[in-house]
Design a protein around this motif. Structure first.
Motif, mmCIF file in Angstrom:
data_model
loop_
_atom_site.group_PDB
_atom_site.id
_atom_site.type_symbol
_atom_site.label_atom_id
_atom_site.label_comp_id
_atom_site.label_asym_id
_atom_site.label_seq_id
_atom_site.Cartn_x
_atom_site.Cartn_y
_atom_site.Cartn_z
ATOM 1 N N ILE A 19 0.840 -1.198 0.000
ATOM 2 C CA ILE A 19 0.000 0.000 0.000
ATOM 3 C C ILE A 19 0.874 1.246 0.000
ATOM 4 C CG2 ILE A 19 -1.812 1.263 1.248
ATOM 5 C CD1 ILE A 19 -2.407 -1.428 2.701
ATOM 6 N N ASP A 20 0.609 2.166 -0.927
ATOM 7 C CA ASP A 20 1.185 3.501 -0.858
ATOM 8 C C ASP A 20 0.369 4.291 0.162
ATOM 9 O OD1 ASP A 20 3.338 3.416 -2.611
ATOM 10 O OD2 ASP A 20 2.097 3.815 -4.364
ATOM 11 N N VAL A 21 0.977 4.618 1.283
ATOM 12 C CA VAL A 21 0.237 5.210 2.396
ATOM 13 C C VAL A 21 0.096 6.722 2.208
ATOM 14 C CG1 VAL A 21 0.127 5.485 4.893
ATOM 15 C CG2 VAL A 21 1.113 3.399 3.908
ATOM 16 N N GLU A 22 -1.110 7.205 2.498
ATOM 17 C CA GLU A 22 -1.386 8.632 2.429
ATOM 18 C C GLU A 22 -1.523 9.256 3.820
ATOM 19 O OE1 GLU A 22 -4.925 8.943 0.107
ATOM 20 O OE2 GLU A 22 -4.045 7.953 -1.642
ATOM 21 N N SER A 23 -2.222 8.573 4.716
ATOM 22 C CA SER A 23 -2.466 9.129 6.050
ATOM 23 C C SER A 23 -2.480 8.028 7.098
ATOM 24 C CB SER A 23 -3.809 9.866 6.097
ATOM 25 O OG SER A 23 -3.818 10.980 5.237
ATOM 26 N N LEU A 24 -1.994 8.369 8.279
ATOM 27 C CA LEU A 24 -2.113 7.521 9.459
ATOM 28 C C LEU A 24 -3.107 8.161 10.406
ATOM 29 C CD1 LEU A 24 1.690 6.951 10.216
ATOM 30 C CD2 LEU A 24 0.204 5.556 8.757
ATOM 31 N N ILE A 82 7.938 5.217 6.808
ATOM 32 C CA ILE A 82 7.589 6.620 6.576
ATOM 33 C C ILE A 82 8.770 7.296 5.901
ATOM 34 C CG2 ILE A 82 6.997 8.839 7.619
ATOM 35 C CD1 ILE A 82 5.657 7.358 9.894
ATOM 36 N N GLU A 83 8.583 7.733 4.665
ATOM 37 C CA GLU A 83 9.637 8.446 3.945
ATOM 38 C C GLU A 83 9.571 9.948 4.213
ATOM 39 O OE1 GLU A 83 9.222 7.345 -0.142
ATOM 40 O OE2 GLU A 83 9.296 5.189 0.299
ATOM 41 N N GLU A 84 8.364 10.448 4.462
ATOM 42 C CA GLU A 84 8.195 11.876 4.716
ATOM 43 C C GLU A 84 6.902 12.110 5.480
ATOM 44 O OE1 GLU A 84 7.474 16.054 2.195
ATOM 45 O OE2 GLU A 84 7.545 14.119 1.163
ATOM 46 N N VAL A 85 6.954 12.977 6.481
ATOM 47 C CA VAL A 85 5.742 13.453 7.140
ATOM 48 C C VAL A 85 5.341 14.758 6.456
ATOM 49 C CG1 VAL A 85 4.744 14.359 9.266
ATOM 50 C CG2 VAL A 85 6.238 12.362 9.357
ATOM 51 N N LYS A 86 4.183 14.749 5.836
ATOM 52 C CA LYS A 86 3.733 15.916 5.085
ATOM 53 C C LYS A 86 2.980 16.916 5.957
ATOM 54 C CE LYS A 86 3.300 13.571 0.610
ATOM 55 N NZ LYS A 86 2.349 13.248 -0.501
ATOM 56 N N ALA A 87 2.162 16.403 6.877
ATOM 57 C CA ALA A 87 1.367 17.290 7.730
ATOM 58 C C ALA A 87 0.916 16.528 8.958
ATOM 59 C CB ALA A 87 0.152 17.828 6.966
ATOM 60 N N ASP A 114 -0.447 12.990 7.780
ATOM 61 C CA ASP A 114 -0.321 12.716 6.348
ATOM 62 C C ASP A 114 1.139 12.415 6.039
ATOM 63 O OD1 ASP A 114 -3.015 13.320 6.086
ATOM 64 O OD2 ASP A 114 -2.636 15.409 5.549
ATOM 65 N N ILE A 115 1.385 11.323 5.329
ATOM 66 C CA ILE A 115 2.756 10.898 5.069
ATOM 67 C C ILE A 115 2.944 10.463 3.627
ATOM 68 C CG2 ILE A 115 2.879 10.038 7.452
ATOM 69 C CD1 ILE A 115 3.129 7.176 6.098
ATOM 70 N N ARG A 116 4.205 10.266 3.268
ATOM 71 C CA ARG A 116 4.572 9.515 2.072
ATOM 72 C C ARG A 116 5.324 8.291 2.567
ATOM 73 N NH1 ARG A 116 9.210 9.663 -0.994
ATOM 74 N NH2 ARG A 116 9.895 11.547 0.103
ATOM 75 N N GLY A 117 4.876 7.113 2.170
ATOM 76 C CA GLY A 117 5.506 5.892 2.642
ATOM 77 C C GLY A 117 4.778 4.671 2.144
ATOM 78 N N HIS A 118 5.145 3.506 2.669
ATOM 79 C CA HIS A 118 4.465 2.277 2.262
ATOM 80 C C HIS A 118 4.209 1.392 3.465
ATOM 81 C CE1 HIS A 118 8.610 0.392 2.101
ATOM 82 N NE2 HIS A 118 7.926 -0.624 2.609
ATOM 83 N N ALA A 119 3.214 0.530 3.309
ATOM 84 C CA ALA A 119 2.854 -0.442 4.341
ATOM 85 C C ALA A 119 2.540 -1.768 3.669
ATOM 86 C CB ALA A 119 1.654 0.037 5.145
ATOM 87 N N LEU A 120 2.583 -2.834 4.465
ATOM 88 C CA LEU A 120 2.289 -4.176 3.969
ATOM 89 C C LEU A 120 1.141 -4.759 4.775
ATOM 90 C CD1 LEU A 120 6.011 -5.203 3.747
ATOM 91 C CD2 LEU A 120 4.486 -5.061 1.773
ATOM 92 N N LEU A 121 0.133 -5.247 4.089
ATOM 93 C CA LEU A 121 -1.030 -5.855 4.741
ATOM 94 C C LEU A 121 -1.004 -7.355 4.502
ATOM 95 C CD1 LEU A 121 -3.662 -5.077 6.300
ATOM 96 C CD2 LEU A 121 -4.842 -5.184 4.102
ATOM 97 N N PHE A 122 -1.025 -8.115 5.596
ATOM 98 C CA PHE A 122 -0.977 -9.576 5.493
ATOM 99 C C PHE A 122 -2.312 -10.128 4.995
ATOM 100 C CE2 PHE A 122 1.756 -8.712 9.388
ATOM 101 C CZ PHE A 122 2.927 -8.608 8.649
#
Length: 364
Positions: free
Chosen positions: A59-64, A146-151, A160-168
């Motif tokens: 997943i390309d993550v947009e927000s946590l 997390i590659e970048e915290v945007k807000a 809001d971030i730029r990063g990736h996650a893995l879902l089992f």
């Protein structure tokens, strides 16, 4: 190696990083670093590195959406500064390979866009690359970079971030609806297990109290009102009078009590007065602060039920506290998953205009 059940080898598994194990890893054991046989949620550290494996979704993550108790703790630790909150969250994720607050033990959830679906992941039948989803499992077991915290949105516990996650393969998710804004859907889906469990336990004629006027509290009140079918009593409790006034104006409670939930005896006395000494059949704890266990337990009548959804709850305190006051109460831990919970919660927003407006006001 012995045959596997549910994708996990049952005997003689010497190498959790082996190709056979990774291709049948339903629960993500191969992502655990240095702790053989430990599930990802309990693990000290996860490996979030690429590539995505056969039983995983990338997943390309947009927000946590950070759990309320966790966000509150981090905010207090760093003095409330948004930049420092973001730095602290990045620090935790770099150290642990997941977002798991070392103080509260809790995480949250995320939204993002599907980038890749492993050949053995069950989502291949329901999703396509590019679909936007919300994960409905905790960030405490989700490999994350997390590659970048945007807000940092301090008022709504979102980053809001730029990063990736893995879902089992075992991880549940919801495809984001097209008719509800993302921020509203994320806020509601983050706590969707709460109203779904309320739907299971609230019956007409009950006296029900909900502790906490946040998003989970509002959803629980809305669902409880439906289940009561105008028979019974619905009580909202919170330390904020303005929050209670909003819930009252929406018709989500019969009685609104301004109380400090850390003061158990005071809460019990307020509830006793509101119920003519009968107390409650069911109390739902959605508070985001600690030391509210006894307020919950003391407000329940003997033979009643307490549901704890707050990640700030100490279950040792709750168990020993109930014993210490001689209270015969069934205590349930809301684990966040109830079949159909996402659909039920989104339906509440769609069919309760005032509730949708409340979420729009608070979480956009």
């Amino acid at each position: 190696m012995a045959p596997a059940r549910h994708g996990i080898p049952v005997e003689g598994a010497e190498d959790l990083q082996g190709d056979e194990t990774m291709s049948n890893d339903l629960y993500g054991l191969s992502r655990v670093v240095g702790e053989k046989g430990v599930l990802p949620q309990r693990a000290r550290k996860l490996d979030p590195s690429l590539p995505c494996r056969d039983t995983e979704m990338l997943i390309d993550v947009e927000s946590l959406n950070i759990d309320a108790a966790s966000f509150k703790q981090i905010k207090g630790e760093v003095g409330g500064d948004p930049a420092r909150i973001g730095e602290r969250i990045q620090e935790i994720v770099r150290e642990r390979g997941k977002m798991q607050n070392p103080v509260t033990g809790s995480g949250g959830m995320l939204i993002g866009r599907v980038k890749e679906i492993g050949a053995k992941h069950p989502a291949r039948e329901q999703l396509q690359v590019g679909d936007r989803i919300a994960t409905l499992v905790s960030l405490t077991l989700t490999p994350l970079v997390i590659e970048e915290v945007k807000a940092v949105h301090v008022d709504i516990d979102r980053v809001d971030i730029r990063g990736h996650a893995l879902l089992f393969s075992s991880g549940i998710y919801a495809k984001l609806p097209s008719d509800i804004p993302d921020t509203l859907a994320l806020a509601a889906l983050d706590v969707c297990g709460a109203p779904a469990l309320v739907a299971r336990y609230v019956k007409p004629g009950m006296t029900v109290a909900v502790l906490g006027a946040g998003k989970s509290g509002a959803l629980c009140l809305a669902q409880a009102r439906r289940n009561l079918e105008s028979r019974g009593k619905l009580i909202a409790l919170d330390v904020s009078q303005p929050a209670l006034d909003v819930l009252s104006s929406m018709g989500l409670c019969d009685v609104a009590l301004k109380v400090d939930a850390t003061q158990g005896v005071d809460v019990m006395e307020a509830v006793s007065q509101a119920t003519q000494g009968q107390l409650c059949d069911l109390v739902v704890n959605c508070a985001s602060v600690g030391n509210t266990e006894m307020a919950t337990i003391l407000s329940v009548k003997d033979g009643g039920t307490a549901i704890f959804f707050s990640m700030a709850t100490s279950f040792t305190t709750a168990a020993l506290g109930a014993e210490g006051v001689g209270k015969d109460v069934t205590m349930l831990v809301g684990n966040g998953f109830v079949p159909g919970h996402a659909s039920l919660t989104l339906a509440l927003l769609r069919t309760e205009p005032a509730l949708l407006q409340l979420f729009a006001t608070r979480y956009v």
